[in-house]
Enzyme design. Structure first.
Site, PDB file in Angstrom:
ATOM      1  N   TYR A 122       0.828  -1.198   0.000  1.00  0.00           N
ATOM      2  CA  TYR A 122       0.000   0.000   0.000  1.00  0.00           C
ATOM      3  C   TYR A 122       0.872   1.261   0.000  1.00  0.00           C
ATOM      4  O   TYR A 122       1.380   1.697   1.035  1.00  0.00           O
ATOM      5  CB  TYR A 122      -0.925   0.025   1.214  1.00  0.00           C
ATOM      6  CG  TYR A 122      -1.861  -1.156   1.327  1.00  0.00           C
ATOM      7  CD1 TYR A 122      -2.192  -1.944   0.221  1.00  0.00           C
ATOM      8  CD2 TYR A 122      -2.428  -1.499   2.551  1.00  0.00           C
ATOM      9  CE1 TYR A 122      -3.049  -3.025   0.329  1.00  0.00           C
ATOM     10  CE2 TYR A 122      -3.304  -2.582   2.662  1.00  0.00           C
ATOM     11  CZ  TYR A 122      -3.603  -3.335   1.548  1.00  0.00           C
ATOM     12  OH  TYR A 122      -4.452  -4.411   1.665  1.00  0.00           O
ATOM     13  N   HIS A 139       0.189 -12.257   1.411  1.00  0.00           N
ATOM     14  CA  HIS A 139      -0.561 -11.340   0.561  1.00  0.00           C
ATOM     15  C   HIS A 139      -0.653 -11.836  -0.879  1.00  0.00           C
ATOM     16  O   HIS A 139       0.365 -12.029  -1.538  1.00  0.00           O
ATOM     17  CB  HIS A 139       0.122  -9.956   0.580  1.00  0.00           C
ATOM     18  CG  HIS A 139      -0.782  -8.830   0.231  1.00  0.00           C
ATOM     19  ND1 HIS A 139      -0.340  -7.523   0.147  1.00  0.00           N
ATOM     20  CD2 HIS A 139      -2.111  -8.782  -0.046  1.00  0.00           C
ATOM     21  CE1 HIS A 139      -1.351  -6.739  -0.166  1.00  0.00           C
ATOM     22  NE2 HIS A 139      -2.429  -7.480  -0.293  1.00  0.00           N
TER      23      HIS A 139
END
Length: 319
Positions: free
Chosen positions: A52, A135
């Site tokens: 992010y 992830h």
């Protein structure tokens, strides 16, 4: 209290993609105020990832949380993408409005995962994180994630480095493979079980059997369910919503309106109706969004609304 939530995450969590400048840049002051608004609203579970904003989300989240009592909140980050220096520069090409000072390098090895956690702790300015998710293993190499990444996470948990481990993914199929392959505490599932569509029901049912809690993200289907009235330019699955999805969302908005309920309120609360779901985590880019989400989560909704939803053709098995 949901028995699959021994960590006591609470009903609503804060997702950190937005403060990593997802799609658009927001000033530091606005980002920090947004995290603080989440704290003031009583949110005590915060999720982030190196992905992010190339670490920006972790930096901003840590700037607020490192001044809070460490035993009063839970924080998760993700592993699988290491951040390496990027001499080429330019702008990030993966949806975040940030300078490309780093590049993402996939690494599901134990050494890579340990380094990823250490790097995240440095950006956060914290001594430890509570939860670590592998992830997007399906985006890179699902079998490598299962063979190498998940055993590494189980080892870290056994060593006490983290309290809980899980997988974060958009794919219900990949998530199910991971749930069957490892002793996961949590699964972070994006979409796949929302007011609009529920292809993840078999996965969630299996999570109950495996005692794996589910953190639901993407409850608004990339924005399609985020407003009381569905606009023509609404997004679905990170792209322009096709006409048939706009029509379905507007039908849902009409059902909600009949009970004096706004569509986003029903969308935010819906995932918690499945016993596997222990938390709904929502992103925000302003303090106002956070306080609105917190109020929506606490609004009492009539049971008749869900019965009307079931008969509207949007529930599993109703087609």
């Amino acid at each position: 209290m949901n028995p699959l939530d021994p960590l006591h995450l609470g009903k609503l969590g804060f997702g950190g993609a937005g403060i990593g400048n997802l799609y658009k840049a927001i000033p530091d002051g606005e980002a920090l105020a947004t995290v603080l608004a989440a704290w003031d609203a009583g949110i005590r579970y915060f999720d982030t990832a190196p992905h992010y904003g190339l670490g920006l989300s972790e930096q901003r989240l840590g700037a607020v949380l490192r001044d809070k009592p460490r035993d009063e909140f839970m924080i998760s980050t993700k592993v699988g993408r290491l951040l390496e220096p990027n001499a080429a520069g330019g702008r990030d090409s993966e949806g975040f409005d940030v300078p490309a000072t780093s590049r993402r390098v996939w690494d599901f090895s134990e050494a890579g995962i340990r380094r990823s956690i250490e790097d995240s702790l440095e950006r956060l300015g914290l001594s430890h994180v509570d939860i670590v998710y592998l992830h997007d293993p399906d985006v890179h190499d699902l079998q490598s994630g299962i063979a190498h990444g998940l055993p590494a996470l189980e080892k870290l948990r056994s060593e006490g480095v983290v309290k809980a481990i899980g997988v974060g993914t958009n794919s219900a199929e990949a998530a199910l493979e991971c749930v069957e392959a490892a002793d996961l505490d949590l699964l972070m599932l994006a979409g796949r079980y929302t007011l609009l569509e529920q292809p993840g029901v078999p996965l969630l049912d299996r999570c109950v059997e495996r005692r794996t809690g589910v953190v639901s993200v993407g409850a608004f289907n990339s924005g399609l369910l985020a407003r009381p009235e569905v606009p023509d330019d609404a997004h679905y699955n990170y792209d322009q919503a096709p006409p048939e999805m706009l029509e379905r969302a507007r039908a849902l908005a009409s059902v909600c309106r009949g009970f004096g309920v706004e569509l986003p309120t029903a969308a935010l609360q819906f995932p918690l109706r499945h016993p596997a779901v222990v938390n709904v985590t929502a992103g925000a880019t302003s303090p106002e969004q956070v306080t609105t989400n917190a109020a929506r989560m606490e609004e009492p909704l009539p049971e008749e609304l869900w019965e009307a939803w079931r008969t509207s053709g949007k529930a599993p098995g109703s087609d």
